[in-house]
Enzyme design. Structure first.
Site, PDB file in Angstrom:
ATOM      1  N   TRP A 102       5.609  15.485 -53.389  1.00 52.56           N
ATOM      2  CA  TRP A 102       5.598  14.077 -53.891  1.00 52.56           C
ATOM      3  C   TRP A 102       5.000  13.461 -52.995  1.00 52.56           C
ATOM      4  O   TRP A 102       4.138  12.422 -53.352  1.00 52.56           O
ATOM      5  CB  TRP A 102       7.356  13.899 -53.891  1.00 52.56           C
ATOM      6  CG  TRP A 102       8.034  14.625 -54.844  1.00 52.56           C
ATOM      7  CD1 TRP A 102       9.223  15.683 -54.549  1.00 52.56           C
ATOM      8  CD2 TRP A 102       7.695  14.809 -56.200  1.00 52.56           C
ATOM      9  NE1 TRP A 102       9.435  15.826 -55.847  1.00 52.56           N
ATOM     10  CE2 TRP A 102       8.646  15.763 -56.706  1.00 52.56           C
ATOM     11  CE3 TRP A 102       6.686  14.311 -57.000  1.00 52.56           C
ATOM     12  CZ2 TRP A 102       8.630  16.221 -58.120  1.00 52.56           C
ATOM     13  CZ3 TRP A 102       6.638  14.789 -58.382  1.00 52.56           C
ATOM     14  CH2 TRP A 102       7.626  15.751 -58.970  1.00 52.56           C
ATOM     15  N   ASP A 172       9.825   6.774 -51.167  1.00 50.08           N
ATOM     16  CA  ASP A 172      10.214   7.198 -52.052  1.00 50.08           C
ATOM     17  C   ASP A 172      11.545   7.665 -51.913  1.00 50.08           C
ATOM     18  O   ASP A 172      11.576   8.542 -51.189  1.00 50.08           O
ATOM     19  CB  ASP A 172       9.231   8.335 -52.499  1.00 50.08           C
ATOM     20  CG  ASP A 172       9.736   9.060 -53.949  1.00 50.08           C
ATOM     21  OD1 ASP A 172      10.533   8.651 -54.218  1.00 50.08           O
ATOM     22  OD2 ASP A 172       8.809  10.061 -54.335  1.00 50.08           O
ATOM     23  N   LYS A 196      18.176  11.928 -60.379  1.00 51.27           N
ATOM     24  CA  LYS A 196      18.598  12.847 -59.117  1.00 51.27           C
ATOM     25  C   LYS A 196      19.910  12.331 -58.887  1.00 51.27           C
ATOM     26  O   LYS A 196      20.907  13.146 -58.606  1.00 51.27           O
ATOM     27  CB  LYS A 196      17.582  12.913 -58.014  1.00 51.27           C
ATOM     28  CG  LYS A 196      16.071  12.829 -58.150  1.00 51.27           C
ATOM     29  CD  LYS A 196      15.795  14.363 -58.585  1.00 51.27           C
ATOM     30  CE  LYS A 196      14.237  14.431 -59.186  1.00 51.27           C
ATOM     31  NZ  LYS A 196      13.262  13.979 -58.420  1.00 51.27           N
TER      32      LYS A 196
HETATM   33  C1  LIG Z   1      11.622  14.158 -58.690  1.00 51.19           C
HETATM   34  C2  LIG Z   1      11.063  13.323 -57.696  1.00 51.19           C
HETATM   35  C3  LIG Z   1       9.864  12.784 -58.186  1.00 51.19           C
HETATM   36  C4  LIG Z   1       9.308  12.719 -59.473  1.00 51.19           C
HETATM   37  O1  LIG Z   1      10.080  11.944 -60.391  1.00 51.19           O
HETATM   38  P1  LIG Z   1       9.691  11.829 -61.829  1.00 51.19           P
HETATM   39  O2  LIG Z   1      10.673  10.644 -62.180  1.00 51.19           O
HETATM   40  O3  LIG Z   1       9.603  12.772 -62.646  1.00 51.19           O
HETATM   41  O4  LIG Z   1       8.175  11.078 -61.895  1.00 51.19           O
HETATM   42  C5  LIG Z   1       9.057  11.861 -56.974  1.00 51.19           C
HETATM   43  N1  LIG Z   1       9.647  11.700 -55.935  1.00 51.19           N
HETATM   44  C6  LIG Z   1      10.712  12.506 -55.397  1.00 51.19           C
HETATM   45  C7  LIG Z   1      11.190  12.394 -53.902  1.00 51.19           C
HETATM   46  C8  LIG Z   1      11.355  13.066 -56.420  1.00 51.19           C
HETATM   47  O5  LIG Z   1      12.603  14.041 -55.884  1.00 51.19           O
END
Ligand SMILES: *Cc1c(COP(=O)(O)O)cnc(C)c1O
Length: 360
Positions: A102, A172, A196
């Site tokens: 990511w 993030d 999540k």
């Molecule tokens: C799942 C995840 C993403 C991607 O998220 P989307 O909503 O599918 O774009 C990005 N960063 C992290 C840390 C994630 O766990």
């Protein structure tokens, strides 16, 4: 009805109480005569749901008024482009720490719009640790520094934030939002996809310092400009109404559970059960260095691909689903987000003990 223990990395488990409330309110929300799914986003009823959700999130995370809270679409992945479009706007450069896929995607997308620089990486050891940095590693002229706080695939987490001086830190927090308290004031911006730890997929939460807004690149599409959404209370266009409603139920649940201090305590307890077992097992072992272990995503291996596959198959039959690890790490991964009850982790460890006895 038999609900499984779902260890999926995302979309993942939601608190049973949230699902029950949503079910009870499915046909009629309050006395509105309709489901939240059917409501106009411009209605008084929906605005109240939205405002309460934002207020509760601000309360739980202790978000100061100097920050805007936005409910957007496009997932965390759209933020990988929105961040440089909106914020890589003074000196046209930004610094990145690469702690997994990511973080790397955020870096690569930013490189399309300006000078993105890799400051440190843990790729040399399959991202099994968080690289150490000092203030001197960062460019004081960078528009921001980007990190991925909890690395969903590799199971690492920042326990100490990088020292970036006056350069805004952006994180993030998709897979660790609401798992423990976080000092919002240490960041220029935080963002997270909902699927999540918050709600079904469909909403992305952005928490951004207001003074960083208003300098987007000219090429920025209207829908990708934070100002568009800040000026319209996240309702420039139709927001993901139902997902925001579920997020609001999750925020209420967290408040009832005792807030983020209580979530942290519970999450530490859950993670400790699993890590203690892994540290003492003769068959299984964790893949992350102890000081950087995630509370949310716990990857582990037996060291034998066939045995890993057997474990995944047998655990599934026993009601523990989605334990297969990401293909880049192999083995298994147990994602134990807020909604995973402690019994789920205890029972998984019991199952692992039994599997170990039978297969060693
Ligand atoms: C799942 C995840 C993403 C991607 O998220 P989307 O909503 O599918 O774009 C990005 N960063 C992290 C840390 C994630 O766990």
């Amino acid at each position: 009805m038999a609900r499984v223990y779902n260890f999926s990395a995302g979309p993942s488990m939601l608190p049973e109480e949230v699902l029950k409330t949503a079910a009870a309110e499915m046909m009629e929300y309050g006395e509105s005569g309709q489901s939240v799914m059917e409501m106009s986003h411009r209605s008084k009823e929906y605005q109240a749901i939205f405002d309460e959700a934002e207020a509760n999130l601000r309360e739980i995370m202790n978000i100061p008024d100097t920050y805007e809270v936005l409910f957007l679409q496009g997932g965390a992945s759209t933020q990988f482009a929105m961040i440089p479009l909106n914020l890589m706007n003074k000196n046209g450069k930004a610094d990145f720490i690469i702690t997994g896929q990511w973080a790397n995607k955020a870096y690569k997308e930013a490189a399309r719009y300006g000078a993105a620089r890799e400051v440190a990486s843990s790729k040399d050891k399959t991202f099994s640790y968080i690289p150490k940095t000092t203030a001197a590693d960062f460019d004081p002229e960078a528009d921001y520094v980007h990190i991925c706080m909890n690395n969903t695939i590799y199971g690492t987490k920042y326990n100490t934030l990088p020292e970036t001086g006056d350069v805004p830190l952006i994180a993030d927090i998709s897979s660790c939002i609401l798992s423990e308290p976080i000092d919002v004031t240490k960041f220029g911006m935080l963002y997270a996809g909902a699927q999540k730890n918050v709600a079904p997929a469909g909403v992305t939460i952005v928490i951004i310092r207001k003074d960083l807004l208003g300098n987007a690149m000219d090429i920025t599409p209207t829908m990708l400009n934070y100002v568009t959404h800040a000026e319209n209370g996240s309702m420039f266009n139709t927001p993901p109404c139902y997902t925001i409603y579920i997020a609001g139920l999750t925020f209420k649940w967290i408040k009832k559970m005792g807030g983020l201090e209580a979530m942290k305590e519970l999450n530490e307890k859950k993670a400790k059960i699993l890590y203690d077992f892994l540290d003492n097992s003769k068959l299984f072992k964790g893949t992350v260095v102890p000081e950087d272990r995630s509370l949310m995503n716990v990857p582990f291996v037996t060291g034998n691909d066939e045995l890993d596959a057997k474990f995944v198959a047998e655990s599934k039959k026993a009601g523990f689903v989605n334990l297969k690890g990401h293909r880049s790490v192999g083995g298994m991964r147990a994602s134990i987000y807020n909604a995973m009850p402690i019994e789920g982790v205890e029972k998984l460890v019991e199952f692992m003990k039994k599997f170990e006895e039978e297969n060693i």
